[in-house]
Scaffold this motif. Structure first.
Motif, PDB file in Angstrom:
ATOM      1  N   PHE A 247       0.828  -1.210   0.000  1.00  0.00           N
ATOM      2  CA  PHE A 247       0.000   0.000   0.000  1.00  0.00           C
ATOM      3  C   PHE A 247       0.861   1.258   0.000  1.00  0.00           C
ATOM      4  O   PHE A 247       0.597   2.202  -0.758  1.00  0.00           O
ATOM      5  N   SER A 248       1.878   1.305   0.838  1.00  0.00           N
ATOM      6  CA  SER A 248       2.677   2.523   0.968  1.00  0.00           C
ATOM      7  C   SER A 248       3.548   2.786  -0.251  1.00  0.00           C
ATOM      8  O   SER A 248       3.900   3.936  -0.526  1.00  0.00           O
ATOM      9  N   THR A 249       3.881   1.727  -1.004  1.00  0.00           N
ATOM     10  CA  THR A 249       4.790   1.911  -2.144  1.00  0.00           C
ATOM     11  C   THR A 249       4.082   1.901  -3.495  1.00  0.00           C
ATOM     12  O   THR A 249       4.483   2.631  -4.406  1.00  0.00           O
ATOM     13  N   ALA A 250       3.043   1.072  -3.646  1.00  0.00           N
ATOM     14  CA  ALA A 250       2.447   0.883  -4.973  1.00  0.00           C
ATOM     15  C   ALA A 250       1.000   1.321  -5.079  1.00  0.00           C
ATOM     16  O   ALA A 250       0.508   1.546  -6.193  1.00  0.00           O
ATOM     17  N   GLN A 251       0.291   1.437  -3.961  1.00  0.00           N
ATOM     18  CA  GLN A 251      -1.137   1.757  -4.031  1.00  0.00           C
ATOM     19  C   GLN A 251      -1.468   3.151  -3.537  1.00  0.00           C
ATOM     20  O   GLN A 251      -2.620   3.573  -3.632  1.00  0.00           O
ATOM     21  N   SER A 252      -0.501   3.889  -3.026  1.00  0.00           N
ATOM     22  CA  SER A 252      -0.775   5.248  -2.536  1.00  0.00           C
ATOM     23  C   SER A 252      -0.873   6.214  -3.704  1.00  0.00           C
ATOM     24  O   SER A 252      -0.407   5.921  -4.806  1.00  0.00           O
ATOM     25  N   ASP A 253      -1.470   7.379  -3.453  1.00  0.00           N
ATOM     26  CA  ASP A 253      -1.810   8.291  -4.547  1.00  0.00           C
ATOM     27  C   ASP A 253      -0.747   9.338  -4.861  1.00  0.00           C
ATOM     28  O   ASP A 253      -0.986  10.259  -5.637  1.00  0.00           O
ATOM     29  N   GLY A 254       0.415   9.237  -4.274  1.00  0.00           N
ATOM     30  CA  GLY A 254       1.504  10.152  -4.608  1.00  0.00           C
ATOM     31  C   GLY A 254       1.676  11.313  -3.654  1.00  0.00           C
ATOM     32  O   GLY A 254       2.699  12.006  -3.706  1.00  0.00           O
ATOM     33  N   ARG A 255       0.703  11.536  -2.779  1.00  0.00           N
ATOM     34  CA  ARG A 255       0.841  12.650  -1.830  1.00  0.00           C
ATOM     35  C   ARG A 255       1.713  12.282  -0.640  1.00  0.00           C
ATOM     36  O   ARG A 255       2.106  13.158   0.138  1.00  0.00           O
ATOM     37  N   GLY A 256       1.997  10.999  -0.477  1.00  0.00           N
ATOM     38  CA  GLY A 256       2.696  10.560   0.720  1.00  0.00           C
ATOM     39  C   GLY A 256       1.761  10.578   1.911  1.00  0.00           C
ATOM     40  O   GLY A 256       0.532  10.678   1.767  1.00  0.00           O
ATOM     41  N   PHE A 257       2.313  10.507   3.106  1.00  0.00           N
ATOM     42  CA  PHE A 257       1.518  10.503   4.326  1.00  0.00           C
ATOM     43  C   PHE A 257       2.160  11.419   5.354  1.00  0.00           C
ATOM     44  O   PHE A 257       3.371  11.381   5.570  1.00  0.00           O
ATOM     45  N   ALA A 258       1.326  12.249   5.977  1.00  0.00           N
ATOM     46  CA  ALA A 258       1.832  13.136   7.024  1.00  0.00           C
ATOM     47  C   ALA A 258       2.229  12.326   8.248  1.00  0.00           C
ATOM     48  O   ALA A 258       3.227  12.626   8.911  1.00  0.00           O
ATOM     49  N   ALA A 259       1.449  11.301   8.561  1.00  0.00           N
ATOM     50  CA  ALA A 259       1.714  10.430   9.704  1.00  0.00           C
ATOM     51  C   ALA A 259       0.894   9.167   9.527  1.00  0.00           C
ATOM     52  O   ALA A 259      -0.129   9.158   8.830  1.00  0.00           O
ATOM     53  N   ALA A 260       1.351   8.098  10.162  1.00  0.00           N
ATOM     54  CA  ALA A 260       0.618   6.830  10.160  1.00  0.00           C
ATOM     55  C   ALA A 260       0.397   6.392  11.600  1.00  0.00           C
ATOM     56  O   ALA A 260       1.339   6.389  12.405  1.00  0.00           O
ATOM     57  N   ILE A 261      -0.842   6.014  11.910  1.00  0.00           N
ATOM     58  CA  ILE A 261      -1.197   5.496  13.231  1.00  0.00           C
ATOM     59  C   ILE A 261      -1.655   4.056  13.033  1.00  0.00           C
ATOM     60  O   ILE A 261      -2.627   3.797  12.324  1.00  0.00           O
ATOM     61  N   ILE A 262      -0.933   3.118  13.645  1.00  0.00           N
ATOM     62  CA  ILE A 262      -1.167   1.693  13.437  1.00  0.00           C
ATOM     63  C   ILE A 262      -1.555   1.043  14.768  1.00  0.00           C
ATOM     64  O   ILE A 262      -0.948   1.331  15.807  1.00  0.00           O
ATOM     65  N   LEU A 263      -2.538   0.133  14.731  1.00  0.00           N
ATOM     66  CA  LEU A 263      -2.983  -0.588  15.916  1.00  0.00           C
ATOM     67  C   LEU A 263      -2.804  -2.086  15.714  1.00  0.00           C
ATOM     68  O   LEU A 263      -3.074  -2.615  14.628  1.00  0.00           O
ATOM     69  N   ASP A 264      -2.373  -2.772  16.771  1.00  0.00           N
ATOM     70  CA  ASP A 264      -2.232  -4.224  16.737  1.00  0.00           C
ATOM     71  C   ASP A 264      -2.208  -4.731  18.177  1.00  0.00           C
ATOM     72  O   ASP A 264      -1.574  -4.126  19.045  1.00  0.00           O
ATOM     73  N   LEU A 265      -2.913  -5.836  18.440  1.00  0.00           N
ATOM     74  CA  LEU A 265      -2.974  -6.425  19.787  1.00  0.00           C
ATOM     75  C   LEU A 265      -3.484  -5.402  20.807  1.00  0.00           C
ATOM     76  O   LEU A 265      -2.813  -5.088  21.787  1.00  0.00           O
ATOM     77  N   VAL A 266      -4.683  -4.911  20.598  1.00  0.00           N
ATOM     78  CA  VAL A 266      -5.217  -3.844  21.450  1.00  0.00           C
ATOM     79  C   VAL A 266      -6.528  -4.238  22.136  1.00  0.00           C
ATOM     80  O   VAL A 266      -7.296  -3.367  22.551  1.00  0.00           O
ATOM     81  N   GLY A 267      -6.770  -5.544  22.299  1.00  0.00           N
ATOM     82  CA  GLY A 267      -8.052  -5.951  22.861  1.00  0.00           C
ATOM     83  C   GLY A 267      -8.021  -6.539  24.255  1.00  0.00           C
ATOM     84  O   GLY A 267      -9.077  -6.763  24.838  1.00  0.00           O
ATOM     85  N   HIS A 268      -6.831  -6.774  24.809  1.00  0.00           N
ATOM     86  CA  HIS A 268      -6.772  -7.566  26.042  1.00  0.00           C
ATOM     87  C   HIS A 268      -6.274  -6.774  27.242  1.00  0.00           C
ATOM     88  O   HIS A 268      -5.621  -5.746  27.103  1.00  0.00           O
ATOM     89  N   ASN A 269      -6.590  -7.294  28.424  1.00  0.00           N
ATOM     90  CA  ASN A 269      -5.988  -6.799  29.657  1.00  0.00           C
ATOM     91  C   ASN A 269      -4.558  -7.314  29.745  1.00  0.00           C
ATOM     92  O   ASN A 269      -4.289  -8.477  29.438  1.00  0.00           O
ATOM     93  N   VAL A 270      -3.661  -6.463  30.172  1.00  0.00           N
ATOM     94  CA  VAL A 270      -2.268  -6.867  30.354  1.00  0.00           C
ATOM     95  C   VAL A 270      -2.129  -7.498  31.732  1.00  0.00           C
ATOM     96  O   VAL A 270      -2.599  -6.946  32.731  1.00  0.00           O
TER      97      VAL A 270
END
Length: 349
Positions: free
Chosen positions: A162-185
């Motif tokens: 997505f970041s290299t071949a599917q983006s529209d050429g404007r780039g990205f100001a910032a990226a916010i990514i979520l993973d493993l965010v459902g459980h109690n630690v």
């Protein structure tokens, strides 16, 4: 961290945000996406997940990112994959957008609710909450394929494509990514006796990727519903899709509760998740996105340790007296943060 008072200004959540209704929506989404057969690339469950994502995105007041279709198929090494991307327009569409994303594939043929149906649900709920907000720039909602092994950090990884071949050429100001965010630690040695402050833990990595992010992260650590701490990305190897954006030089934030005993196990099921905590993470995610859309995130040449003070302050605020129980007497500088990180890694080792 900046010497301004910006970190005293907590970003506003959407005024209509209701944690109870968002919790119910999150639970519904996870139960639908985290099917028993999983979402491994090429499986029937993966195909069903694609159909589900198309329906969920079509129900939101968003436009396809490419102007045509939410589904963005691609091929790599003879296999078929699909990312999904939507956008809602900001005031100035010439500006690079802020991206909010998570991956939807699973590593095993089991529900994988925390990895990563929970994050997908939070991203989609945040999109629904933010769609009516006024933004300075576009916000892209991206749901990535092929994050799990054997595709992780390869050219077939969805976020890389997505970041290299599917983006529209404007780039990205910032990226916010979520993973493993459902459980109690939980600390394994303590189990359910783990202090509530630890169970509420959420780690935000990446504030060091741009000086302008430090104040924004500082403000979001002040919530009492979560124990939010900032941590430099160097404490752990790249764990998720922020890898693609970090390597591209895009400022990023990565939100995670870390690995737990059900990580990559058949026992990672929807009933084990904390939907109230997920709702609080969704609200915080909205705050981060809104905050990022208003930041000036031009390339910077800043060097040095930008966030040691921020990280120490967030840990001190989140855990307070519990630090002494871990044998940590002070929390002021990078060396103190190093000791705390080592303690957490030992506790979960």
């Amino acid at each position: 961290m900046s010497s301004t008072n910006e970190c005293d200004k907590t970003p506003a959540a959407p005024p209509s945000f209701s944690r109870s209704s968002v919790s119910r929506k999150l639970k519904r989404m996870v139960s639908e996406l985290a099917r028993p057969g999983g979402r491994m690339v090429g499986s029937e469950g993966h195909f069903l997940a694609e159909q589900w994502l198309e329906r969920e995105l079509a129900a939101l007041p968003l436009d396809p990112y490419d102007g045509l279709d939410f589904r963005l198929p691609y091929e790599a090494e003879g296999e078929q994959f699909a990312n999904f991307a939507a956008v809602f327009a900001g005031e100035d569409r010439s500006l690079p957008p802020v991206l909010l994303g998570a991956h939807y594939d699973s590593v095993i043929p089991h529900p994988c609710a925390d990895d990563n149906a929970a994050a997908v649900a939070i991203v989609l709920c945040a999109a629904a909450e933010l769609a009516s907000a006024e933004m300075k720039r576009d916000v892209v909602i991206a749901i990535f394929d092929a994050e799990e092994p054997p595709y992780f950090q390869t050219d077939a990884m969805g976020s890389v494509v997505f970041s290299t071949a599917q983006s529209d050429g404007r780039g990205f100001a910032a990226a916010i990514i979520l993973d493993l965010v459902g459980h109690n630690v939980r600390i394994p040695q303590l189990g359910i006796l783990t202090p509530p402050a630890v169970q509420k833990l959420l780690v935000i990595q990446g504030a060091e990727s741009h000086a302008a992010l430090a104040d924004l992260v500082c403000a979001t650590t002040k919530t009492k519903t979560l124990s939010v701490i900032a941590a430099s990305n160097h404490y752990l190897p790249d764990m998720s899709d922020h890898y693609a954006f970090r390597h591209a030089g895009v400022p990023f934030l990565f939100l995670s509760c870390g690995q737990w005993e059900h990580y990559h196990q058949p026992t990672d099921t929807p009933d084990r998740l904390n939907y109230r905590k997920m709702s609080a993470i969704c609200e915080l995610t909205c705050q981060l996105v809104q905050g990022c859309t208003g930041l000036e995130l031009a390339p910077t040449s800043a060097t040095g340790d930008l966030t040691a003070e921020l990280e120490a302050d967030s840990i001190r605020r989140a855990f307070g007296p519990l630090l002494r129980l871990a044998g940590i007497q002070t929390m002021e500088r990078r060396a103190d943060v190093d000791r705390f990180a080592a303690f957490l890694l030992r506790a979960h080792g």
